[in-house]
Design an enzyme around this catalytic site. Structure first.
Site, PDB file in Angstrom:
ATOM      1  N   ASP A   1     -11.061   2.474   4.033  1.00 10.84           N
ATOM      2  CA  ASP A   1     -11.634   0.928   3.740  1.00 10.84           C
ATOM      3  C   ASP A   1     -12.719   0.872   3.538  1.00 10.84           C
ATOM      4  O   ASP A   1     -13.238  -0.275   3.154  1.00 10.84           O
ATOM      5  CB  ASP A   1     -10.743   0.418   5.101  1.00 10.84           C
ATOM      6  CG  ASP A   1      -9.428  -0.331   4.668  1.00 10.84           C
ATOM      7  OD1 ASP A   1      -9.068  -0.610   3.557  1.00 10.84           O
ATOM      8  OD2 ASP A   1      -8.644  -0.456   5.624  1.00 10.84           O
TER       9      ASP A   1
ATOM     10  N   LYS B   1       0.989  -1.380   0.066  1.00 10.09           N
ATOM     11  CA  LYS B   1       0.006   0.121   0.105  1.00 10.09           C
ATOM     12  C   LYS B   1       0.833   1.210   0.158  1.00 10.09           C
ATOM     13  O   LYS B   1       0.475   2.301  -0.859  1.00 10.09           O
ATOM     14  CB  LYS B   1      -0.817  -0.199   1.033  1.00 10.09           C
ATOM     15  CG  LYS B   1      -2.236  -1.162   1.194  1.00 10.09           C
ATOM     16  CD  LYS B   1      -2.560  -1.061   2.431  1.00 10.09           C
ATOM     17  CE  LYS B   1      -3.732  -2.533   2.261  1.00 10.09           C
ATOM     18  NZ  LYS B   1      -4.419  -2.851   3.366  1.00 10.09           N
TER      19      LYS B   1
ATOM     20  N   GLN C   1      -4.603  -1.583   9.679  1.00  9.94           N
ATOM     21  CA  GLN C   1      -4.187  -2.904   9.050  1.00  9.94           C
ATOM     22  C   GLN C   1      -4.636  -3.975  10.028  1.00  9.94           C
ATOM     23  O   GLN C   1      -4.462  -4.069  11.273  1.00  9.94           O
ATOM     24  CB  GLN C   1      -2.466  -2.941   8.744  1.00  9.94           C
ATOM     25  CG  GLN C   1      -2.234  -4.254   8.068  1.00  9.94           C
ATOM     26  CD  GLN C   1      -3.037  -4.384   6.827  1.00  9.94           C
ATOM     27  OE1 GLN C   1      -3.018  -3.417   5.758  1.00  9.94           O
ATOM     28  NE2 GLN C   1      -3.571  -5.475   6.309  1.00  9.94           N
TER      29      GLN C   1
END
Ligand code: NAP
Length: 296
Positions: A120, A53, A97
């Site tokens: 997200d 990412k 994460q």
């Protein structure tokens, strides 16, 4: 032989487009979108996802602020950090994460993120927006699958989409996305899971079959209608002594035999994975523009 739907190539094209957009944003508005990435612990898969990412952000011109903590980091400290990031005007998106270590309640943390910075798309507000078809942040994997279809000129409207898997990050949001009444959706959607009986009879009805079970060999050629489009979301590690790492990645679909029958198929690796990250970048750019009052 099926057309190969390369997520790697499409992601590259879309990232070039983003680069141009970001250069313009910088020049006209002095805006550099910024993503805060929070990583707790040393899980090798998480480290590698975060690295991917960060690399993708750097490639297009998104700034990353990384917060990395030991595996015993306290839940309270993480919640305090998120509260600070929520109010920091220089941070446009927040990504925590997953998975988080056991002492931290994942739900509590994800729900603490400001929905306007939830790039997200996991916050219930954004899930709810997706449900009612209101603008919000859509999770990267389902959004990436939709783009993979539409940018390859694969009609979704009026098609029967069968999804194998009902997780909150792939199956369910993909179903919600593809049943919306718009031209990039408007499909008839069926979801299968481990409680589904005669699954092969259902997958055989699919014009578009999306497999997100996380189990190798879930779908073989006998379960696919001739000419169907097959999207393989699964990522499974299998031992391979010929590889330096000792393993290789395969999907959930028997690629060789299914590619003889399908009209198009996404490979693993190089299929859905790069699209997932690309749609995360898309969300960060949208969040930055929205927070700065710039029209999309
Ligand atoms: P998950 O949370 O484990 O969900 C898997 C789903 O598949 C569950 O709903 C499960 O049913 C269903 N399932 C499992 N085996 C099945 C079978 N034999 N027949 C029918 N349904 C079955 O997994 P996930 O997070 O959605 O991820 C799925 C896969 O996609 C994993 O391999 C993951 O690594 C991969 N993935 C890839 C990306 C990417 O960017 N490439 C992103 C996300 C996920 P039940 O609900 O009944 O248990």
């Amino acid at each position: 032989m099926a057309k190969i739907l390369s997520g790697k190539d499409l992601a590259q094209t879309m990232r070039e487009e983003m680069k141009t957009e970001l250069a313009e944003l910088k020049e006209k508005h002095n805006l550099v979108p910024t993503l805060a990435v929070v990583l707790v612990g040393d899980d090798p898969a998480s480290l590698s996802y975060v690295k991917g990412k960060e690399k993708a952000c750097a490639e297009v011109g998104i700034e990353v602020r990384k917060f990395k903590f030991e595996a015993d980091y306290a839940e309270g400290s993480l919640l305090k950090l998120i509260a600070e990031l929520n109010t920091d005007p220089d941070v446009n998106g927040i990504l925590v994460q997953l998975p988080l270590p056991d002492q931290i309640n994942e739900e509590k943390v994800l729900y603490a993120i400001d929905p306007e910075k939830d790039v997200d798309g996991f916050h219930p507000i954004n899930v709810g927006r997706l449900m009612i078809g209101a603008p919000g942040y859509v999770p990267g994997t389902p959004h990436g699958i939709q783009k993979m279809l539409s940018r390859n000129n694969i009609e979704i409207s009026g098609k029967h989409v069968v999804i194998v898997g009902r997780s909150n990050i792939v199956g369910k949001p993909l179903a919600l996305l593809l049943i919306q009444k718009n031209k990039e959706a408007n499909a008839t959607v069926t979801i299968c899971h481990t409680g589904t009986k005669n699954i092969g009879e259902i997958t055989k009805l699919a014009d578009i079959l999306v497999v997100a079970a996380g189990r190798p060999h879930t779908v073989n050629a006998g379960m696919v209608k001739p000419g169907a489009v097959v999207i393989d979301v699964g990522v499974n590690r299998v031992e391979d002594a010929t590889k330096k790492s000792g393993f290789r990645l395969i999907g959930d679909v028997e690629f060789d035999e299914v590619s003889e029958k399908a009209s198009a198929i996404s490979p693993v690796p190089g299929g859905v994975g790069p699209m997932t990250i690309t749609m995360l970048l898309h969300n960060v750019i949208r969040a930055a523009k929205k927070q700065s009052g710039i029209k999309d």
